[in-house]
Write an enzyme that holds these catalytic residues in place. Structure first.
Site, PDB file in Angstrom:
ATOM      1  N   GLY A 173       0.626  -1.157  -0.057  1.00  0.00           N
ATOM      2  CA  GLY A 173       0.184  -0.045   0.114  1.00  0.00           C
ATOM      3  C   GLY A 173       0.733   1.197   0.169  1.00  0.00           C
ATOM      4  O   GLY A 173       0.255   2.430   0.279  1.00  0.00           O
ATOM      5  N   GLY A 174       2.027   1.294  -0.348  1.00  0.00           N
ATOM      6  CA  GLY A 174       3.015   2.435  -0.277  1.00  0.00           C
ATOM      7  C   GLY A 174       2.284   3.528  -1.169  1.00  0.00           C
ATOM      8  O   GLY A 174       2.281   4.667  -1.012  1.00  0.00           O
ATOM      9  N   ASP A 178      -6.256  -9.844 -10.451  1.00  0.00           N
ATOM     10  CA  ASP A 178      -4.887  -9.314 -11.248  1.00  0.00           C
ATOM     11  C   ASP A 178      -5.120  -8.038 -12.023  1.00  0.00           C
ATOM     12  O   ASP A 178      -5.991  -7.747 -12.598  1.00  0.00           O
ATOM     13  CB  ASP A 178      -4.952 -10.550 -12.370  1.00  0.00           C
ATOM     14  CG  ASP A 178      -3.783 -10.496 -13.696  1.00  0.00           C
ATOM     15  OD1 ASP A 178      -3.157  -9.320 -13.237  1.00  0.00           O
ATOM     16  OD2 ASP A 178      -3.758 -11.310 -14.089  1.00  0.00           O
ATOM     17  N   ASP A 187       2.990   0.273  -9.852  1.00  0.00           N
ATOM     18  CA  ASP A 187       4.012  -0.096  -9.756  1.00  0.00           C
ATOM     19  C   ASP A 187       4.394  -1.442  -9.932  1.00  0.00           C
ATOM     20  O   ASP A 187       5.041  -2.183  -9.030  1.00  0.00           O
ATOM     21  CB  ASP A 187       4.458   0.497  -8.116  1.00  0.00           C
ATOM     22  CG  ASP A 187       6.157   0.480  -8.075  1.00  0.00           C
ATOM     23  OD1 ASP A 187       6.847   0.512  -9.077  1.00  0.00           O
ATOM     24  OD2 ASP A 187       6.569   0.460  -6.909  1.00  0.00           O
ATOM     25  N   LYS A 217      10.051  -1.002 -15.208  1.00  0.00           N
ATOM     26  CA  LYS A 217      11.133  -1.730 -14.676  1.00  0.00           C
ATOM     27  C   LYS A 217      12.149  -1.935 -15.792  1.00  0.00           C
ATOM     28  O   LYS A 217      11.583  -2.848 -16.680  1.00  0.00           O
ATOM     29  CB  LYS A 217      10.708  -2.976 -13.770  1.00  0.00           C
ATOM     30  CG  LYS A 217       9.588  -2.844 -12.807  1.00  0.00           C
ATOM     31  CD  LYS A 217      10.111  -1.717 -11.589  1.00  0.00           C
ATOM     32  CE  LYS A 217       8.720  -1.705 -10.659  1.00  0.00           C
ATOM     33  NZ  LYS A 217       9.080  -0.988  -9.735  1.00  0.00           N
TER      34      LYS A 217
END
Length: 356
Positions: free
Chosen positions: A224-225, A261, A277, A306
């Site tokens: 949950g950042g 998903d 993210d 990424k």
């Protein structure tokens, strides 16, 4: 006779010099500029030296900092100086006078490395004496169009001088935006989203574009950042992840956790924000976000790509090209930005805002 600055000096994260060099060479070539790239390997900077010592001001305008992915700072620069330890200030002063520069402030900077940190004391010791000398020579003065002189110290006897211009520079020392980690956030990744907002959303627009009561989705949310940032702004969030969410976040009543998903989940209505993210191949993440944007499922999006260990710039360029081509082909008008932020590591952050 003045000497014309013929280099761009660009800062980046140490270890990403080759990626920045490839990006700058590609983009300079697209605009018709040629030159030689010199890497400050491990030091977090790149020099782009123009052919035939052409003035670098034109290239600086042609390649604005906000249009570069891997650059933290962009300066019009003179060649590096090798200094004698007995007198470091005279060569610096003479190069400034030769350049005919004038400026309103001076920043001493060092590479974002352990060796660079060891030079901070030297830079501080030289700061006031240099200011005094350059004031006497008429270079440092109150009204100089907001220009700033930067001194990049790569060693105690090596410095490179560059100048920056308002509107085409980072206003953070070293191009680094340092943020305080909020203790109640469940992970340090929260800083990536906060920095993205600082980078892509002008601060006066936060109250309207990051407003209380907005609806958002966080794909790959756990723990949950990034959701924490959305909740902190008063938004209601669909947190999409099979993993567990932070209990304190769930207790706010602003989060609906769906164990689904993120690559296939569809929102029930148009949202204000999509953030993502997810750790996966950049092409797969791009394709997922592309689907959201061409179908107008959100108004703005922030997502990370990424990067592979090699050929980072080609991968970024390919993903951005596919995204922009998809938006153009479907008639979706949008602003797209991409930056390698300070709180990013092996990723870049992309922001897209649809123009309704």
């Amino acid at each position: 006779m003045s000497r014309v600055p013929s280099e761009l000096l660009l800062y980046c994260r140490p270890g990403f010099e080759r990626d920045l060099a490839e990006e700058v060479a590609d983009k300079a070539g697209e605009t018709g500029w040629t030159g030689k790239v010199i890497l400050g390997m491990g030091g977090g900077f790149v020099r782009f030296c123009l052919a035939d010592e052409e003035p670098a001001n034109g290239l600086h305008r042609a390649l604005p900092l906000r249009g570069l992915v891997f650059a933290r700072q962009s300066l019009v620069a003179m060649p590096p100086l090798s200094l004698e330890r007995e007198d470091r200030l005279s060569p610096i002063t003479e190069q400034v006078v030769e350049s005919a520069w004038s400026f309103e402030s001076i920043w001493h900077e060092t590479p974002d490395t352990n060796d660079g940190k060891a030079l901070v004391g030297l830079a501080k010791a030289l700061s006031r004496p240099l200011e005094s000398l350059l004031t006497k020579r008429g270079a440092l003065r109150r009204k100089a169009g907001g220009r700033r002189l930067h001194l990049l110290w790569s060693a105690g006897d090596c410095v490179q001088l560059g100048i920056s211009f308002p509107g085409n520079r980072s206003e953070q020392p070293g191009g680094i935006r340092r943020l305080r980690f909020p203790r109640s956030a469940p992970s340090r990744s929260t800083l990536k989203l906060e920095e993205a907002w600082h980078e892509f959303v002008p601060r006066p627009e936060w109250d309207t574009r990051l407003a209380e009561g907005m609806q958002a989705a966080d794909l790959g949310a756990a723990p949950g950042g990034w959701t924490w940032q959305l909740v902190h702004r008063g938004m209601h969030v669909y947190a999409i992840d099979n993993g567990p969410m932070d209990k304190a976040l769930m207790a706010t009543g602003q989060v609906e956790h769906l164990r689904e998903d993120g690559f296939v989940w569809k929102p029930p209505y148009r949202l204000d924000w999509l953030v993502c993210d997810i750790v996966d191949k950049p092409s797969r993440v791009e394709a997922m976000v592309e689907r959201w944007l061409v179908r107008r499922w959100c108004r703005e999006a922030v997502f990370n790509l990424k990067l592979p260990m090699k050929r980072r710039w080609p991968e970024v360029a390919s993903c951005l090209a596919r995204l922009e081509e998809a938006l153009d082909s479907t008639g979706v008008a949008a602003e797209v930005g991409c930056r390698h932020l300070y709180h990013d590591r092996e990723e870049v952050t992309v922001h897209v805002r649809l123009r309704d």
